[in-house]
Design a protein around this motif. Structure first.
Motif, PDB file in Angstrom:
ATOM      1  N   MET A   1     -21.542  26.706   1.980  1.00 36.20           N
ATOM      2  CA  MET A   1     -20.727  25.488   1.911  1.00 36.20           C
ATOM      3  C   MET A   1     -19.278  25.846   1.589  1.00 36.20           C
ATOM      4  O   MET A   1     -19.000  26.471   0.579  1.00 36.20           O
ATOM      5  CB  MET A   1     -21.309  24.600   0.799  1.00 36.20           C
ATOM      6  CG  MET A   1     -20.571  23.322   0.591  1.00 36.20           C
ATOM      7  SD  MET A   1     -20.577  22.247   2.015  1.00 36.20           S
ATOM      8  CE  MET A   1     -22.261  22.430   2.542  1.00 36.20           C
ATOM      9  N   ASN A   2     -18.406  25.542   2.473  1.00 33.02           N
ATOM     10  CA  ASN A   2     -16.980  25.677   2.172  1.00 33.02           C
ATOM     11  C   ASN A   2     -16.219  24.666   3.016  1.00 33.02           C
ATOM     12  O   ASN A   2     -16.819  23.968   3.836  1.00 33.02           O
ATOM     13  CB  ASN A   2     -16.497  27.105   2.442  1.00 33.02           C
ATOM     14  CG  ASN A   2     -16.887  27.564   3.834  1.00 33.02           C
ATOM     15  OD1 ASN A   2     -16.627  26.852   4.809  1.00 33.02           O
ATOM     16  ND2 ASN A   2     -17.513  28.719   3.939  1.00 33.02           N
ATOM     17  N   LEU A   3     -14.926  24.588   2.781  1.00 30.38           N
ATOM     18  CA  LEU A   3     -14.129  23.567   3.478  1.00 30.38           C
ATOM     19  C   LEU A   3     -14.236  23.697   4.981  1.00 30.38           C
ATOM     20  O   LEU A   3     -14.342  22.711   5.703  1.00 30.38           O
ATOM     21  CB  LEU A   3     -12.655  23.705   3.077  1.00 30.38           C
ATOM     22  CG  LEU A   3     -12.248  23.063   1.763  1.00 30.38           C
ATOM     23  CD1 LEU A   3     -10.754  23.184   1.578  1.00 30.38           C
ATOM     24  CD2 LEU A   3     -12.664  21.599   1.729  1.00 30.38           C
TER      25      LEU A   3
ATOM     26  N   ILE B   1     -17.393  22.194   6.223  1.00 34.05           N
ATOM     27  CA  ILE B   1     -17.358  20.723   6.221  1.00 34.05           C
ATOM     28  C   ILE B   1     -16.520  20.225   7.397  1.00 34.05           C
ATOM     29  O   ILE B   1     -16.904  19.294   8.109  1.00 34.05           O
ATOM     30  CB  ILE B   1     -16.774  20.195   4.897  1.00 34.05           C
ATOM     31  CG1 ILE B   1     -17.571  20.739   3.711  1.00 34.05           C
ATOM     32  CG2 ILE B   1     -16.792  18.662   4.874  1.00 34.05           C
ATOM     33  CD1 ILE B   1     -16.957  20.408   2.374  1.00 34.05           C
TER      34      ILE B   1
ATOM     35  N   TYR C   1     -14.992   6.145   1.840  1.00 41.41           N
ATOM     36  CA  TYR C   1     -15.939   6.236   0.733  1.00 41.41           C
ATOM     37  C   TYR C   1     -16.347   7.691   0.497  1.00 41.41           C
ATOM     38  O   TYR C   1     -16.418   8.149  -0.641  1.00 41.41           O
ATOM     39  CB  TYR C   1     -17.168   5.377   1.020  1.00 41.41           C
ATOM     40  CG  TYR C   1     -18.022   5.179  -0.209  1.00 41.41           C
ATOM     41  CD1 TYR C   1     -17.873   4.052  -1.003  1.00 41.41           C
ATOM     42  CD2 TYR C   1     -18.950   6.139  -0.592  1.00 41.41           C
ATOM     43  CE1 TYR C   1     -18.624   3.886  -2.150  1.00 41.41           C
ATOM     44  CE2 TYR C   1     -19.704   5.989  -1.730  1.00 41.41           C
ATOM     45  CZ  TYR C   1     -19.545   4.853  -2.509  1.00 41.41           C
ATOM     46  OH  TYR C   1     -20.283   4.694  -3.641  1.00 41.41           O
ATOM     47  N   GLU C   2     -16.548   8.392   1.621  1.00 39.24           N
ATOM     48  CA  GLU C   2     -16.894   9.812   1.509  1.00 39.24           C
ATOM     49  C   GLU C   2     -15.829  10.597   0.772  1.00 39.24           C
ATOM     50  O   GLU C   2     -16.125  11.458  -0.060  1.00 39.24           O
ATOM     51  CB  GLU C   2     -17.018  10.413   2.910  1.00 39.24           C
ATOM     52  CG  GLU C   2     -18.419  10.449   3.435  1.00 39.24           C
ATOM     53  CD  GLU C   2     -18.457  11.030   4.834  1.00 39.24           C
ATOM     54  OE1 GLU C   2     -19.069  10.380   5.675  1.00 39.24           O
ATOM     55  OE2 GLU C   2     -17.865  12.092   5.081  1.00 39.24           O
TER      56      GLU C   2
ATOM     57  N   LEU D   1     -15.947   9.724  -2.793  1.00 34.98           N
ATOM     58  CA  LEU D   1     -17.133  10.384  -3.350  1.00 34.98           C
ATOM     59  C   LEU D   1     -16.841  11.850  -3.639  1.00 34.98           C
ATOM     60  O   LEU D   1     -17.135  12.360  -4.729  1.00 34.98           O
ATOM     61  CB  LEU D   1     -18.275  10.269  -2.336  1.00 34.98           C
ATOM     62  CG  LEU D   1     -19.626  10.837  -2.756  1.00 34.98           C
ATOM     63  CD1 LEU D   1     -20.275   9.910  -3.763  1.00 34.98           C
ATOM     64  CD2 LEU D   1     -20.524  11.005  -1.550  1.00 34.98           C
ATOM     65  N   MET D   2     -16.224  12.529  -2.658  1.00 33.73           N
ATOM     66  CA  MET D   2     -15.926  13.948  -2.850  1.00 33.73           C
ATOM     67  C   MET D   2     -14.914  14.138  -3.965  1.00 33.73           C
ATOM     68  O   MET D   2     -15.012  15.095  -4.747  1.00 33.73           O
ATOM     69  CB  MET D   2     -15.426  14.570  -1.545  1.00 33.73           C
ATOM     70  CG  MET D   2     -16.545  14.777  -0.541  1.00 33.73           C
ATOM     71  SD  MET D   2     -15.982  15.170   1.107  1.00 33.73           S
ATOM     72  CE  MET D   2     -15.673  16.902   0.971  1.00 33.73           C
ATOM     73  N   LEU D   3     -13.955  13.201  -4.033  1.00 33.94           N
ATOM     74  CA  LEU D   3     -12.995  13.292  -5.145  1.00 33.94           C
ATOM     75  C   LEU D   3     -13.722  13.114  -6.476  1.00 33.94           C
ATOM     76  O   LEU D   3     -13.450  13.825  -7.443  1.00 33.94           O
ATOM     77  CB  LEU D   3     -11.901  12.230  -4.990  1.00 33.94           C
ATOM     78  CG  LEU D   3     -10.868  12.496  -3.897  1.00 33.94           C
ATOM     79  CD1 LEU D   3      -9.967  11.279  -3.707  1.00 33.94           C
ATOM     80  CD2 LEU D   3     -10.024  13.719  -4.234  1.00 33.94           C
ATOM     81  N   SER D   4     -14.681  12.166  -6.537  1.00 31.53           N
ATOM     82  CA  SER D   4     -15.403  11.942  -7.791  1.00 31.53           C
ATOM     83  C   SER D   4     -16.295  13.126  -8.128  1.00 31.53           C
ATOM     84  O   SER D   4     -16.651  13.347  -9.278  1.00 31.53           O
ATOM     85  CB  SER D   4     -16.235  10.660  -7.706  1.00 31.53           C
ATOM     86  OG  SER D   4     -17.447  10.923  -7.030  1.00 31.53           O
ATOM     87  N   MET D   5     -16.648  13.892  -7.104  1.00 32.33           N
ATOM     88  CA  MET D   5     -17.493  15.063  -7.348  1.00 32.33           C
ATOM     89  C   MET D   5     -16.677  16.295  -7.685  1.00 32.33           C
ATOM     90  O   MET D   5     -17.227  17.392  -7.818  1.00 32.33           O
ATOM     91  CB  MET D   5     -18.371  15.339  -6.127  1.00 32.33           C
ATOM     92  CG  MET D   5     -19.535  14.374  -5.987  1.00 32.33           C
ATOM     93  SD  MET D   5     -20.278  14.452  -4.350  1.00 32.33           S
ATOM     94  CE  MET D   5     -21.106  16.025  -4.439  1.00 32.33           C
ATOM     95  N   GLY D   6     -15.361  16.148  -7.783  1.00 28.88           N
ATOM     96  CA  GLY D   6     -14.548  17.262  -8.247  1.00 28.88           C
ATOM     97  C   GLY D   6     -13.589  17.819  -7.212  1.00 28.88           C
ATOM     98  O   GLY D   6     -12.832  18.728  -7.507  1.00 28.88           O
ATOM     99  N   ALA D   7     -13.627  17.282  -5.977  1.00 27.75           N
ATOM    100  CA  ALA D   7     -12.695  17.777  -4.973  1.00 27.75           C
ATOM    101  C   ALA D   7     -11.277  17.372  -5.359  1.00 27.75           C
ATOM    102  O   ALA D   7     -11.074  16.307  -5.932  1.00 27.75           O
ATOM    103  CB  ALA D   7     -13.040  17.191  -3.606  1.00 27.75           C
TER     104      ALA D   7
ATOM    105  N   ILE E   1      -9.835   6.061  -6.213  1.00 33.63           N
ATOM    106  CA  ILE E   1     -11.249   6.461  -6.225  1.00 33.63           C
ATOM    107  C   ILE E   1     -12.125   5.354  -6.772  1.00 33.63           C
ATOM    108  O   ILE E   1     -13.120   4.958  -6.160  1.00 33.63           O
ATOM    109  CB  ILE E   1     -11.481   7.700  -7.119  1.00 33.63           C
ATOM    110  CG1 ILE E   1     -10.463   8.789  -6.800  1.00 33.63           C
ATOM    111  CG2 ILE E   1     -12.888   8.228  -6.943  1.00 33.63           C
ATOM    112  CD1 ILE E   1     -10.604   9.982  -7.728  1.00 33.63           C
TER     113      ILE E   1
END
Lengths: 408, 208
Positions: free
Chosen positions: A1-3, A6, A308-309, A312-318, A401
């Motif tokens: 998994m990396n940028l 994705i 939303y994605e 979501l990714m920002l909330s997950m630390g992105a 967010i």
């Protein structure tokens, strides 16, 4: 998994959008690249063959036609002029060399050119096999002729009247191949070269009695020339630029011939072609711009869908920067794919074009290497991709967010 | 372990929230019940560090989250908080297992494929790992999002209405899973809901 993974997954997720963007970019890049290739190679072909020829004299008519037929061997000759008149130019102190040319016959579509040894000297072509013809009805053939017409040393063939290979055959007299030139990338590759006298000999029977056979006299080059005969045209080199000032005018006013200057005529030809090339280039730029807009719209739409994605990714630390990079990779990836597809497309186009040119004019345009200008084209494509990705990315930096997550 | 003190937040002059202090120790559970408009999601977002409180503070694992930059907060959230949303959302282009590994990646941790497979077996969606998330049923999606929240061994698991769109059977299963999994990694479990079915499941309750 990396940028990168994705980004690739996102591109795969919307295959048609990505395909459209890359296709548009490929078309634009391909067109510009094809134009660059054609421009460069036509230019090269034209300049290489023009080199050292300051003037062409021949029958009155279109000067461009005279240049095309005498230097490039791609148009019909303008008519005949007396050899005596051509030879009188030698007396002019400004004239360095006069290379008379006589044409009108062909073999399997390849032109048979009667000329003096000076012609071969001028193009600096070497003999790969056998030796240069040294008698009437002997020929030395260009490398492409030997390959395509299957001519070998010692072969004999009958020429046909006219340049299209569909005229009557001169069955009564056959040419004999004594040598094959090494490939030189010049017009010589596609010619069958013989003495001037061969052309006269072969047409003699038709005009038997009409022309009185004159005394042979040896020239400095060892080529027998016959006064009272006609030639098609002659290539002239000047000793110094002063010749350019006076001789063309003299020829045009005092003789039955016309003088054409290759550099002027070719520039004229290119400026005529230039209009078409400019138009195509403009169309290509429009296509590239549309490709950029398409990448932009595609990323922008997906950003709206993926809001939303993103949250979501920002909330997950992105970080916002990494999401920006993700979009950037998507845009750049499409650019790179579009660029290379475009380069392949242009090579394919060149191949087709070269085939056609080969068939019609025996010129080949087979240089497929990357041009330096195409590196700039790559940077241009990357810029289009980067801008198309950067614009929608502004949305990432404005994304709230908490609200986005709460709303859906 | 998560505690809050004097949390206040306002969207506008009229829309102000003042929240009761909450505290939930390791391996403990807490149910926050409230009707719509009482600021349930706001409280959850405050606890999840998605919103900055006007005043008051949140303490996670004994560490006060105050005066930190956005990047630091994002990293703390990624590493110590697992969030489960009302409706499961995923990065739609990625497969189920990649969505789970994504939370490792974004928290800058090693991507633990074994753990993802283990959790998938535990939560019963091992056969779906290579599918796209959109191919899964809602119940399956909710279980994947629970597994995703567990990937980084968080200190705190926050669940926003995890059961509201589920039927009774799935509701029970999801709550049991949440309790069992948070207990197994020693995390605090805070569930925010208006779902009255959950009242009997939790001994610690806060009513908004």
């Amino acid at each position: 998994m990396n940028l990168f993974k994705i980004s690739l997954a996102n591109i795969r997720e919307k295959k048609l959008n990505s395909f459209l963007s890359a296709l548009l970019l490929a078309l634009g890049i391909g067109m510009i690249s094809l134009l660059l290739l054609l421009n460069q190679q036509l230019d090269e072909q034209f300049r290489k063959n023009i080199k050292g020829i300051d003037m062409v004299v021949g029958a009155k008519g279109s000067p461009l036609q005279l240049i095309l037929s005498s230097i490039y061997q791609i148009d019909a000759p303008t008519g005949n002029v007396p050899l005596a008149e051509v030879n009188s130019l030698r007396k002019n102190p400004f004239v360095k060399t006069v290379i008379p040319l006589s044409m009108g016959d062909s073999y399997q579509g390849f032109r048979i050119l009667g000329t003096t040894p000076k012609y071969i000297e001028h193009y600096k072509v070497k003999v790969a096999e056998g030796h240069i013809h040294n008698a009437s009805m002997e020929v030395t053939v260009g490398s492409k002729v030997a390959r395509n017409a299957g001519l070998k040393i010692g072969d004999t063939f009958a020429s046909s009247h006219g340049l299209d290979g569909e005229g009557d055959q001169h069955d009564h007299k056959k040419y004999k191949v004594t040598g094959i030139f090494a490939a030189s990338g010049t017009v010589v590759d596609q010619l069958i070269i013989t003495r001037l006298s061969s052309i006269w000999d072969i047409h003699e029977h038709a005009e038997a009695g009409a022309e009185k056979h004159e005394e042979h006299h040896e020239e400095a080059g060892g080529e027998a020339e016959e006064e009272g005969q006609d030639v098609t045209s002659a290539l002239i080199q000047f000793r110094n630029p002063m010749g350019l000032m006076t001789i063309p005018r003299q020829v045009n006013t005092n003789t039955s011939m016309q003088a054409a200057l290759p550099s002027i005529e070719i520039n004229r030809l290119f400026s005529l072609l230039g209009v078409g090339i400019e138009t195509l280039r403009a169309i290509a730029l429009v296509i590239i711009t549309i490709a950029g807009v398409s990448v932009f719209v595609s990323l922008y739409n997906s950003l709206k869908e993926r809001k939303y994605e993103m949250a979501l990714m920002l909330s997950m630390g992105a970080t916002r920067t990494s999401l920006f990079l993700m979009l950037l990779i998507e845009g750049l990836f499409l650019s790179v794919v579009g660029f290379f597809a475009g380069i392949l497309l242009s090579r394919f186009g060149l191949l087709l074009f070269s085939k056609a040119a080969e068939q019609d004019f025996h010129y080949s345009l087979g240089k497929f290497a990357i041009l330096p200008e195409e590196i700039y084209l790559l940077f241009a494509a990357l810029t289009v991709g980067a801008i198309a990705a950067a614009l929608p990315s502004i949305g990432i930096y404005k994304l709230n967010i908490s609200r986005t997550l709460a709303e859906e | 372990m998560i505690t809050s003190h004097n949390l206040k937040f306002s969207y506008s002059a009229q829309k102000k929230f003042q929240f009761p202090d909450i505290s939930c120790g390791d391996r403990e559970t807490l149910l926050i019940l409230g009707q719509s408009g009482k600021g349930k999601t706001t409280l959850l977002h405050l606890l999840a560090l998605l919103l900055q409180p006007e005043s008051g503070e949140v303490i996670i694992g004994g560490r006060s989250i105050k005066h930190l930059s956005h990047e630091q907060i994002a990293l703390i959230r990624a590493k110590t908080i697992g969030i489960i949303y009302q409706r499961a959302h995923f990065v739609s282009a990625l497969s189920v297992i990649d969505n789970m590994l994504l939370s490792n990646f974004l928290a800058e941790k090693d991507q633990d494929r074994k753990k993802a497979i283990y959790l998938a077996n535990e939560l019963g969606f091992a056969e779906h790992l290579s599918k796209k998330t959109s191919q899964l049923s809602q119940g399956e999606q909710q279980r994947v999002s629970i597994a995703r929240a567990l990937m980084n061994d968080p200190n705190v698991i926050l669940a926003d209405e995890p059961t509201s769109s589920l039927d009774d059977i799935n509701c029970q299963r999801v709550i049991d899973l949440l309790k069992a999994q948070s207990a197994s990694i020693g995390a605090s479990l805070v569930v925010v809901t208006h779902d009255q079915r959950l009242k009997s499941e939790f001994s610690n309750q806060v009513i908004l």
